[in-house]
Design a protein around this motif. Sequence first.
Motif, PDB file in Angstrom:
ATOM      1  N   ARG A  71       0.813  -1.240  -0.104  1.00 54.91           N
ATOM      2  CA  ARG A  71      -0.124  -0.038  -0.162  1.00 54.91           C
ATOM      3  C   ARG A  71       0.938   1.287   0.132  1.00 54.91           C
ATOM      4  NH1 ARG A  71      -3.573   0.713   4.593  1.00 54.91           N
ATOM      5  NH2 ARG A  71      -4.035   2.690   3.393  1.00 54.91           N
ATOM      6  N   VAL A  72       2.211   1.096   0.478  1.00 57.01           N
ATOM      7  CA  VAL A  72       2.874   2.413   0.521  1.00 57.01           C
ATOM      8  C   VAL A  72       3.403   2.794  -1.043  1.00 57.01           C
ATOM      9  CG1 VAL A  72       5.292   3.195   1.383  1.00 57.01           C
ATOM     10  CG2 VAL A  72       3.799   1.576   2.467  1.00 57.01           C
ATOM     11  N   LEU A  73       3.167   4.103  -1.255  1.00 59.69           N
ATOM     12  CA  LEU A  73       3.481   4.928  -2.731  1.00 59.69           C
ATOM     13  C   LEU A  73       4.461   5.578  -2.593  1.00 59.69           C
ATOM     14  CD1 LEU A  73      -0.134   5.936  -3.527  1.00 59.69           C
ATOM     15  CD2 LEU A  73       1.040   3.803  -4.312  1.00 59.69           C
ATOM     16  N   GLY A  74       5.035   6.137  -1.332  1.00 62.14           N
ATOM     17  CA  GLY A  74       6.056   6.995  -1.185  1.00 62.14           C
ATOM     18  C   GLY A  74       6.272   7.487   0.076  1.00 62.14           C
ATOM     19  N   VAL A  75       7.368   8.189   0.590  1.00 57.84           N
ATOM     20  CA  VAL A  75       7.797   8.968   1.640  1.00 57.84           C
ATOM     21  C   VAL A  75       8.347  10.212   1.066  1.00 57.84           C
ATOM     22  CG1 VAL A  75       9.142   8.857   3.880  1.00 57.84           C
ATOM     23  CG2 VAL A  75       8.270   6.510   2.890  1.00 57.84           C
ATOM     24  N   ASP A  76       7.949  11.251   1.914  1.00 62.45           N
ATOM     25  CA  ASP A  76       8.702  12.452   1.684  1.00 62.45           C
ATOM     26  C   ASP A  76       9.185  13.148   3.136  1.00 62.45           C
ATOM     27  OD1 ASP A  76       6.455  13.661   2.710  1.00 62.45           O
ATOM     28  OD2 ASP A  76       6.057  14.226   0.937  1.00 62.45           O
ATOM     29  N   LEU A  77      10.008  14.233   2.896  1.00 63.77           N
ATOM     30  CA  LEU A  77      10.356  15.068   4.093  1.00 63.77           C
ATOM     31  C   LEU A  77       9.924  16.415   3.877  1.00 63.77           C
ATOM     32  CD1 LEU A  77      14.201  13.951   4.158  1.00 63.77           C
ATOM     33  CD2 LEU A  77      12.175  12.644   5.226  1.00 63.77           C
ATOM     34  N   ARG A  78       8.995  16.996   5.059  1.00 62.07           N
ATOM     35  CA  ARG A  78       8.585  18.256   4.786  1.00 62.07           C
ATOM     36  C   ARG A  78       8.333  18.772   5.946  1.00 62.07           C
ATOM     37  NH1 ARG A  78       6.203  21.302   1.064  1.00 62.07           N
ATOM     38  NH2 ARG A  78       4.631  22.805   1.429  1.00 62.07           N
ATOM     39  N   ALA A  79       8.924  20.054   6.250  1.00 63.36           N
ATOM     40  CA  ALA A  79       8.461  20.651   7.423  1.00 63.36           C
ATOM     41  C   ALA A  79       8.969  19.992   8.942  1.00 63.36           C
ATOM     42  CB  ALA A  79       6.860  21.212   7.605  1.00 63.36           C
ATOM     43  N   GLY A  80      10.063  19.326   8.702  1.00 64.36           N
ATOM     44  CA  GLY A  80      10.600  18.729   9.976  1.00 64.36           C
ATOM     45  C   GLY A  80       9.778  17.253  10.214  1.00 64.36           C
ATOM     46  N   GLU A  81       9.046  16.968   9.210  1.00 68.91           N
ATOM     47  CA  GLU A  81       8.386  15.602   9.248  1.00 68.91           C
ATOM     48  C   GLU A  81       8.818  14.694   8.234  1.00 68.91           C
ATOM     49  OE1 GLU A  81       4.507  17.135  11.598  1.00 68.91           O
ATOM     50  OE2 GLU A  81       4.134  16.794   9.483  1.00 68.91           O
ATOM     51  N   VAL A  82       8.627  13.471   8.423  1.00 73.72           N
ATOM     52  CA  VAL A  82       8.700  12.210   7.478  1.00 73.72           C
ATOM     53  C   VAL A  82       7.442  11.749   7.311  1.00 73.72           C
ATOM     54  CG1 VAL A  82       9.986  10.175   6.950  1.00 73.72           C
ATOM     55  CG2 VAL A  82      11.179  11.721   8.350  1.00 73.72           C
ATOM     56  N   ARG A  83       6.975  11.753   6.305  1.00 74.92           N
ATOM     57  CA  ARG A  83       5.469  11.656   5.822  1.00 74.92           C
ATOM     58  C   ARG A  83       5.516  10.288   5.054  1.00 74.92           C
ATOM     59  NH1 ARG A  83       3.002  16.830   3.774  1.00 74.92           N
ATOM     60  NH2 ARG A  83       4.288  16.462   2.202  1.00 74.92           N
ATOM     61  N   VAL A  84       4.626   9.327   5.449  1.00 78.45           N
ATOM     62  CA  VAL A  84       4.423   8.137   4.642  1.00 78.45           C
ATOM     63  C   VAL A  84       3.147   8.006   3.852  1.00 78.45           C
ATOM     64  CG1 VAL A  84       4.306   5.560   4.431  1.00 78.45           C
ATOM     65  CG2 VAL A  84       5.801   6.580   5.934  1.00 78.45           C
ATOM     66  N   TRP A  85       3.165   7.933   2.518  1.00 78.49           N
ATOM     67  CA  TRP A  85       1.807   8.239   1.652  1.00 78.49           C
ATOM     68  C   TRP A  85       1.406   6.935   1.054  1.00 78.49           C
ATOM     69  CZ3 TRP A  85      -0.466  13.040   1.593  1.00 78.49           C
ATOM     70  CH2 TRP A  85       0.407  13.963   1.812  1.00 78.49           C
ATOM     71  N   THR A  86      -0.035   6.480   1.226  1.00 76.63           N
ATOM     72  CA  THR A  86      -0.559   5.512   0.596  1.00 76.63           C
ATOM     73  C   THR A  86      -1.800   5.881  -0.516  1.00 76.63           C
ATOM     74  OG1 THR A  86      -2.393   5.375   2.377  1.00 76.63           O
ATOM     75  CG2 THR A  86      -0.240   4.164   2.529  1.00 76.63           C
ATOM     76  N   GLY A  87      -1.828   6.991  -0.793  1.00 76.13           N
ATOM     77  CA  GLY A  87      -2.780   7.302  -1.610  1.00 76.13           C
ATOM     78  C   GLY A  87      -3.842   8.338  -1.335  1.00 76.13           C
ATOM     79  N   GLY A  88      -4.147   8.527  -0.038  1.00 74.68           N
ATOM     80  CA  GLY A  88      -5.169   9.462   0.533  1.00 74.68           C
ATOM     81  C   GLY A  88      -4.706  10.909   0.637  1.00 74.68           C
ATOM     82  N   PRO A  89      -5.587  11.864   0.872  1.00 71.61           N
ATOM     83  CA  PRO A  89      -5.274  13.234   0.993  1.00 71.61           C
ATOM     84  C   PRO A  89      -4.322  13.707   2.185  1.00 71.61           C
ATOM     85  CG  PRO A  89      -7.420  12.637   2.030  1.00 71.61           C
ATOM     86  CD  PRO A  89      -6.893  11.544   1.242  1.00 71.61           C
TER      87      PRO A  89
END
Length: 201
Positions: free
Chosen positions: A149-167
Amino acid sequence: MAGGKFSFTGSGDVRVCSGGRTLAAAGDVIVIGDRTFRLADVDRVAYHAAARPHQASYALGLARGRVRSRFVFDAFRGGSELEDARETWRRLVELVETAACPRIARAAVDAIAAGATARFGGGGHAPIDADADGLRRRRWCAPKVPWSRVLGVDLRAGEVRVWTGGPEPELVTAMAGWNAVVLPRVVGMMVACEKESPGSR
């Protein structure tokens, strides 16, 4: 070469003085105060930055076993201080990303493949645990997100964010936590392995 609080050379050497402490980087060695870290040996890293119009704050952490250290430096508007701090920070992150992060990520993937659980982040957010089945927030009864389900990970504003397709991101942890900044590399390798596995075809 910048002078005063920040100094760096064309060969990549960096020196920062802040709060009575000094960080010096040369080659693949970073010295923080009285502690020396060879980037080929460190097993945990952390870095994050916060910038506002007239001020910026940067932090770098390195650890090897029980030996660990964090270094924080600030910059304020005045002369070239903000620009010098930004260049110093860019060089430090580039050094860590080149000399330490790929190896740490590979070690984490190997450990996961061997049945272990690798932990990433913390520092104000729950850490994210990774194992052969996927990712989960380190909280009681937190659901697991399978690698498929994992589509990608990014780094933004001091956070590491894991994306699966939701908003909104499915999982979030702080960049300030140990090895959080390595998670995008680990996820990339694990997702690639998942796609190549016989069960995914």
